[in-house]
Design a protein around this motif. Structure first.
Motif, PDB file in Angstrom:
ATOM      1  N   TYR A 225       0.822  -1.208   0.000  1.00  0.00           N
ATOM      2  CA  TYR A 225       0.000   0.000   0.000  1.00  0.00           C
ATOM      3  C   TYR A 225       0.861   1.266   0.000  1.00  0.00           C
ATOM      4  N   LYS A 226       1.928   1.265   0.762  1.00  0.00           N
ATOM      5  CA  LYS A 226       2.814   2.436   0.753  1.00  0.00           C
ATOM      6  C   LYS A 226       3.387   2.654  -0.638  1.00  0.00           C
ATOM      7  N   ALA A 227       3.792   1.565  -1.290  1.00  0.00           N
ATOM      8  CA  ALA A 227       4.326   1.682  -2.648  1.00  0.00           C
ATOM      9  C   ALA A 227       3.256   2.226  -3.591  1.00  0.00           C
ATOM     10  N   ALA A 228       2.013   1.718  -3.450  1.00  0.00           N
ATOM     11  CA  ALA A 228       0.929   2.174  -4.315  1.00  0.00           C
ATOM     12  C   ALA A 228       0.625   3.650  -4.095  1.00  0.00           C
ATOM     13  N   ILE A 229       0.573   4.065  -2.847  1.00  0.00           N
ATOM     14  CA  ILE A 229       0.266   5.463  -2.522  1.00  0.00           C
ATOM     15  C   ILE A 229       1.349   6.389  -3.058  1.00  0.00           C
ATOM     16  N   GLU A 230       2.592   6.007  -2.875  1.00  0.00           N
ATOM     17  CA  GLU A 230       3.701   6.827  -3.371  1.00  0.00           C
ATOM     18  C   GLU A 230       3.699   6.916  -4.897  1.00  0.00           C
ATOM     19  N   ALA A 231       3.115   5.903  -5.559  1.00  0.00           N
ATOM     20  CA  ALA A 231       3.055   5.896  -7.026  1.00  0.00           C
ATOM     21  C   ALA A 231       1.854   6.664  -7.565  1.00  0.00           C
ATOM     22  N   GLY A 232       0.951   7.096  -6.680  1.00  0.00           N
ATOM     23  CA  GLY A 232      -0.177   7.882  -7.140  1.00  0.00           C
ATOM     24  C   GLY A 232      -1.538   7.283  -6.869  1.00  0.00           C
ATOM     25  N   CYS A 233      -1.623   6.241  -6.042  1.00  0.00           N
ATOM     26  CA  CYS A 233      -2.902   5.606  -5.706  1.00  0.00           C
ATOM     27  C   CYS A 233      -3.731   6.545  -4.822  1.00  0.00           C
ATOM     28  N   ASP A 234      -5.059   6.543  -5.014  1.00  0.00           N
ATOM     29  CA  ASP A 234      -5.955   7.432  -4.266  1.00  0.00           C
ATOM     30  C   ASP A 234      -6.665   6.746  -3.107  1.00  0.00           C
ATOM     31  N   GLY A 235      -6.869   5.433  -3.188  1.00  0.00           N
ATOM     32  CA  GLY A 235      -7.639   4.755  -2.163  1.00  0.00           C
ATOM     33  C   GLY A 235      -7.160   3.342  -1.929  1.00  0.00           C
ATOM     34  N   TRP A 256      -2.742   3.786   9.158  1.00  0.00           N
ATOM     35  CA  TRP A 256      -2.698   5.171   9.641  1.00  0.00           C
ATOM     36  C   TRP A 256      -1.332   5.499  10.234  1.00  0.00           C
ATOM     37  N   HIS A 257      -0.818   4.575  11.025  1.00  0.00           N
ATOM     38  CA  HIS A 257       0.484   4.765  11.667  1.00  0.00           C
ATOM     39  C   HIS A 257       1.617   4.762  10.637  1.00  0.00           C
ATOM     40  N   ALA A 258       1.529   3.861   9.654  1.00  0.00           N
ATOM     41  CA  ALA A 258       2.588   3.737   8.658  1.00  0.00           C
ATOM     42  C   ALA A 258       2.728   4.993   7.790  1.00  0.00           C
ATOM     43  N   LEU A 259       1.660   5.799   7.696  1.00  0.00           N
ATOM     44  CA  LEU A 259       1.705   7.009   6.868  1.00  0.00           C
ATOM     45  C   LEU A 259       2.195   8.242   7.634  1.00  0.00           C
ATOM     46  N   LYS A 260       2.453   8.089   8.918  1.00  0.00           N
ATOM     47  CA  LYS A 260       2.968   9.221   9.688  1.00  0.00           C
ATOM     48  C   LYS A 260       4.307   9.691   9.114  1.00  0.00           C
ATOM     49  N   GLY A 261       4.463  10.985   9.034  1.00  0.00           N
ATOM     50  CA  GLY A 261       5.733  11.529   8.552  1.00  0.00           C
ATOM     51  C   GLY A 261       5.870  11.532   7.048  1.00  0.00           C
ATOM     52  N   THR A 262       4.848  11.091   6.351  1.00  0.00           N
ATOM     53  CA  THR A 262       4.857  11.112   4.887  1.00  0.00           C
ATOM     54  C   THR A 262       3.952  12.249   4.420  1.00  0.00           C
ATOM     55  N   GLY A 263       3.776  12.368   3.160  1.00  0.00           N
ATOM     56  CA  GLY A 263       2.880  13.391   2.626  1.00  0.00           C
ATOM     57  C   GLY A 263       1.458  12.907   2.474  1.00  0.00           C
ATOM     58  N   TYR A 264       1.106  11.829   3.182  1.00  0.00           N
ATOM     59  CA  TYR A 264      -0.209  11.202   3.037  1.00  0.00           C
ATOM     60  C   TYR A 264      -0.797  10.908   4.412  1.00  0.00           C
ATOM     61  N   PHE A 265      -2.135  10.845   4.491  1.00  0.00           N
ATOM     62  CA  PHE A 265      -2.757  10.533   5.780  1.00  0.00           C
ATOM     63  C   PHE A 265      -4.120   9.907   5.569  1.00  0.00           C
ATOM     64  N   LEU A 266      -4.567   9.164   6.596  1.00  0.00           N
ATOM     65  CA  LEU A 266      -5.934   8.662   6.679  1.00  0.00           C
ATOM     66  C   LEU A 266      -6.708   9.580   7.616  1.00  0.00           C
ATOM     67  N   ASP A 267      -7.878   9.991   7.201  1.00  0.00           N
ATOM     68  CA  ASP A 267      -8.684  10.902   8.005  1.00  0.00           C
ATOM     69  C   ASP A 267      -9.574  10.077   8.938  1.00  0.00           C
TER      70      ASP A 267
END
Length: 625
Positions: A225-235, A256-267
């Motif tokens: 999922y991190k790889a997908a998000i960094e590549a441009g995944c939306d959901g 949610w925790h894994a995205l801390k400190g990145t440019g992405y977040f779960l609301d």
């Protein structure tokens, strides 16, 4: 900061991946309400195996479940289901009228989104089904299926292959609202995920929604999922305790925790999610959680098995007493994939692979080509990514007695609605669109499980933690003993039973001082002379009055199960005449129906099993004389 969309899959894929989709609606509705209260407004609510399992194992209608799910979730929630291209949610490929009916029925019963995939990535199978989804006013999320090939195999399931499939979708003109890359096995290498979605984003531009779906089975779901998000995944698809991790989707809070400190977040509000988790755990506290559903199974990287199918198959193997064969079967899957044309290991193809591997292990390699696998390599479900092994194609054609098919599968399927109406009318059942779809979707080669359900056969086979006094790990009906009196157990007597068949020689009462009797013991006739006064036997001699001795009993032929399974149908009764080659019994194992064939002409002397009974390989099912 980019907000990442998510869907809570706990109450569809989670149920499938842990319980084999066998979860009662009454038990989980409070968890639906708690999820919405926690701020989750996009939930997976049905489809896939959660359609047929409700009828087959939960004793309830999937349409009723969807209605109740909508009520619990409220009017604003996005409720999504899963469809398998031209199979939709059925046990087999469906004709055009039933595919259209599927979309209309799911819209009627409260669904808003349908994710639509084809296990072969044959885009032809997505065009008509996708058009029907859009026509019904539903959000169509068209999916490309992914996995990792077993080591040493190449030619498909790489970024180039997935991009080629995406271009075919765009060229086909199928209407869609979003794209999903679906890895049901959780095995796709994270770098491959990144490269694939990066290329898809470049092709589609910034306005298209791209989703990624995976399982944590191999322990790399969050990394995917991190790889997908960094590549441009939306959901992404996420699940919650106790239906996250292992064979399920990655955990929501962990992501949610894994995205801390990145440019992405779960609301999400983590504290509200924790409270919803507590309620969901309480709802499911009585259910049996298979240990294999809650651990990393790294062997699936070598033989990709979907999380949703892994536990469904191990559940069935528990039922048939063959769980010890699982390591051998999962290993044999690699050869089935290699020789089957590289279809993605996701329903129904994952089941074709597993069924064939199961048959190869229990009956010998390629001795028995299973119906689904055979029809797949022969082309009846569409084009496989690469041509199947010619030797396997030849064996499949010979065993199934059908030729290779190169056309469009939809073109050879007769309309289903008229046939379903006739069945309902003949049975005196209400001819509603729901009942029509149930009949069409649950038809099998050996019968119609939808008809069984509508006629009141509604078994409940949900595995729950047994009461302390019950050592069985499941709640099932106890199988009665054999129905044939001749096979009932009898007390053992140390002396042989020679109770004679006694008649007067001429059939009339005797008036002499001695009485003569014909006595038959084990097929041999004797004349016995008994003194009338004392009852003493004065003479025993072979019976001879010019007549032939009684003929010897005819030989008994035992018809045995060739593999473990459950008795799905018994097609004859004791005393029926049968011909060599006729199907006597249908066994069901691993969602596969196996006919038991009469080895010779004869009369059914005894039947040793009943419908629903679990039998083992080599067990006598019936006898012929």
């Amino acid at each position: 900061m980019k907000k990442i969309k998510f869907m809570d899959t706990s109450m569809r894929d989670g149920f499938q991946s842990v319980f084999g989709a066998r979860t009662l609606t009454d038990d989980f509705l409070p968890a639906v309400e708690a999820a919405v209260e926690a701020g989750i407004h996009h939930l997976e609510a049905g489809g896939g195996a959660r359609f047929q399992s409700l009828f087959l194992y939960c004793g309830e209608s999937a349409f009723s479940m969807m209605d109740r799910f909508r009520t619990a979730a409220g009017p604003a929630a996005h409720l999504q289901t899963l469809a398998r291209g031209i199979n939709v949610v059925a046990l087999s490929a469906q004709p055009r009228d039933m595919i259209d009916l599927h979309s209309r029925m799911f819209k009627r019963h409260g669904m808003t989104h349908i994710r639509n995939f084809d296990a072969l990535n044959d885009v032809r199978n997505l065009v008509y089904s996708g058009q029907c989804i859009k026509n019904a006013g539903l959000h169509h999320q068209v999916a490309i299926t992914m996995m990792e090939l077993p080591p040493g195999l190449t030619g498909a399931h790489d970024p180039e292959f997935y991009l080629k499939t995406l271009k075919e979708i765009l060229d086909s003109g199928v209407p869609y609202d979003s794209i999903c890359f679906k890895d049901a096995t959780g095995t796709a290498n994270p770098q491959k995920v990144y490269d694939t979605i990066r290329a898809a984003r470049k092709l589609l531009g910034d306005q298209e929604d791209i989703w990624m779906h995976t399982h944590e089975t191999a322990g790399i779901g969050v990394v995917q999922y991190k790889a997908a998000i960094e590549a441009g995944c939306d959901g992404v698809c996420l699940a919650r305790s106790p239906l996250s991790g292992g064979t399920c989707q990655p955990d929501m809070i962990s992501m949610w925790h894994a995205l801390k400190g990145t440019g992405y977040f779960l609301d999400i509000d983590v504290h509200k999610i924790l409270e919803a988790n507590r309620i969901q755990e309480e709802c499911l506290k009585d259910y049996f959680f298979p240990p294999e559903a809650q651990k990393i199974s790294s062997e699936v990287i070598l033989s990709p098995m979907p999380g949703g199918a892994l536990t469904a198959n191990t559940m069935m193997m528990r039922d048939t007493g063959t769980l010890h064969l699982y390591p051998s079967v999962i290993a044999a899957m690699a050869d089935c994939i290699a020789r089957g044309g590289f279809g993605t290991s996701v329903t129904p193809v994952s089941q074709f692979y597993f069924q064939q591997a199961y048959a190869n292990v229990t009956q010998g390699p390629w001795k028995k080509i299973t119906d689904g696998y055979g029809k797949m390599v022969l082309g009846y479900f569409g084009r496989t990514p690469l041509p199947p092994d010619p030797d396997i194609v030849k064996i499949a054609g010979q065993q199934l007695k059908i030729p290779v098919f190169k056309g469009d599968p939809l073109d050879v399927l007769e309309p289903g609605i008229p046939k379903a109406k006739k069945i309902l009318e003949a049975q005196g059942l209400p001819v509603t669109e729901e009942n029509i779809f149930i009949i069409g979707a649950l038809t099998t080669p050996g019968g119609n499980k939808g008809l069984d359900f509508l006629k009141g056969d509604r078994p409940i086979h949900c595995r729950k933690i047994p009461p302390k006094e019950d050592l069985s790990p499941r709640q099932t009906k106890t199988s009665p003993g054999p129905v044939s009196k001749s096979l009932d157990p009898k007390p053992v007597d140390p002396t042989p039973d020679v109770t004679p068949d006694v008649t007067s020689v001429d059939g009339t009462p005797e008036t002499w001082s001695t009485s003569h009797f014909k006595v038959t013991v084990d097929g041999s006739a004797y004349e016995v002379i008994v003194e009338d006064e004392t009852g003493k036997v004065s003479d025993i001699s072979p019976f001879s009055d010019g007549q032939m001795e009684a003929p010897a009993a005819p030989p008994v032929i035992e018809v045995k199960a060739q593999l473990p399974g459950n008795v799905y149908e018994i097609l004859f009764v004791q005393g029926d005449q049968v011909k060599e080659g006729e199907t006597l019994v249908i066994l069901e194992a691993m969602k596969m129906e196996t006919p038991v064939i009469a080895p010779a002409n004869g009369t059914i002397d005894s039947i040793a099993v009943i419908k629903g009974q679990t039998v083992q390989s080599g067990q006598v099912l019936l006898t012929l004389i």
